[in-house]
Design an enzyme around this catalytic site. Structure first.
Site, PDB file in Angstrom:
ATOM      1  CG  ASP A  41      -1.691   1.197   1.452  1.00 10.98           C
ATOM      2  OD1 ASP A  41      -2.335   1.637   0.481  1.00 10.98           O
ATOM      3  OD2 ASP A  41      -1.691   1.745   2.570  1.00 10.98           O
TER       4      ASP A  41
ATOM      5  CG  ASP B  83      -2.404   2.231   6.416  1.00 10.38           C
ATOM      6  OD1 ASP B  83      -2.659   1.887   5.247  1.00 10.38           O
ATOM      7  OD2 ASP B  83      -2.736   3.340   6.882  1.00 10.38           O
TER       8      ASP B  83
ATOM      9  CG  ASP C 177      -1.595   7.825   0.505  1.00  9.52           C
ATOM     10  OD1 ASP C 177      -0.600   8.560   0.398  1.00  9.52           O
ATOM     11  OD2 ASP C 177      -2.511   7.785  -0.334  1.00  9.52           O
TER      12      ASP C 177
END
Length: 254
Positions: free
Chosen positions: A29, A189, A31
């Site tokens: 991922d 996240d 961001d």
């Protein structure tokens, strides 16, 4: 915090021994995982929403991060995605992104990312990015942070029909790398990231310094919990016992 805590009963591939499985690829991922863009993006979301006459809290903005622009602004403005004000907000957000976020450049990198990616590459781990950003935006962010050359394919929201948590984008990334999904890890996240990894039969590796809390991420059985990017490298290294991956190895040789 203990490195690479496992939640649930699903062990890391390659550490089981009997099957001889190893992680050959890692898909990331962007961001909240590689890039610490969350404060800047949150501030930008609040600013754009305010221009559309909506007061948005920092908590509401943070909850919208990681979603495609349509659902994000639809939720923040309380309107359908095809509403003219939502579309205007999306255009404004994209217009300001370079001035409000990209201008920060390498400062956006989380600690250890450059060294960690370099170490993984040096030991034969194939790398890719799969993100809810558009491909163009993701490429631009990777470029200004100075890590575009360290990752291979970049799969953005605009390259798939179904976004997160549907596994289409991570399966496409693995396919572009030429590695089976079950020999890959997805590092993210959010809970959606982890569910996507599980559905794709990838190893779910969560970082706890992004959007998702430890408790939320731990709720996805089998997730490996990492408190730093160095921990992420340790998890992948453990599944490649002959690699001897060490964070900073590339830097020491320079």
């Amino acid at each position: 915090m203990r490195v690479a805590t496992e939640v649930g009963e699903r062990p890391v591939r390659g550490v089981r021994g009997a099957g001889g499985e190893t992680i050959r690829a890692a898909v990331f991922d962007l961001d909240g995982t590689l890039a610490n863009t969350l404060p800047a993006i949150s501030k930008l979301l609040i600013k754009v929403a305010s221009e559309q006459g909506c007061s948005v809290t920092a908590r509401q903005a943070a909850a919208a991060i990681g979603k495609p622009p349509g659902p994000a602004f639809g939720r923040l403005l309380g309107r359908p995605e095809d509403d003219s004000r939502v579309q205007a907000a999306i255009s404004r957000y994209r217009e300001l992104f370079a001035y409000e976020v990209l201008c920060l450049g390498p400062q956006l990198l989380f600690p250890g990312v450059t060294a960690g990616l370099s170490a993984l590459r040096a030991h034969g781990v194939e790398l890719a990015v799969a993100t809810s950003k558009t491909t163009r935006s993701a490429e631009a962010l990777l470029d200004v942070m100075g890590i575009r050359d360290l990752v291979g394919p970049v799969i953005g929201q605009d390259m798939v029909r179904r976004g997160k948590p549907h596994p289409e984008m991570v399966l496409r990334a693995a396919g572009r790398l030429g590695v089976a999904a079950w020999q890959s890890a997805y590092v993210g996240d959010t809970v959606g990231d982890m569910r996507m990894a599980v559905t794709a039969r990838m190893e779910p590796v969560a970082v706890t310094y992004g959007v998702g809390t430890f408790g939320e991420l731990a709720g996805v059985a089998g997730t490996r919990m990492c408190g730093s990017f160095k921990d992420v490298v340790s998890v992948i290294a453990a599944a490649r016992p002959r690699s001897g991956v060490k964070v900073g190895a590339q830097q020491r040789r320079r």
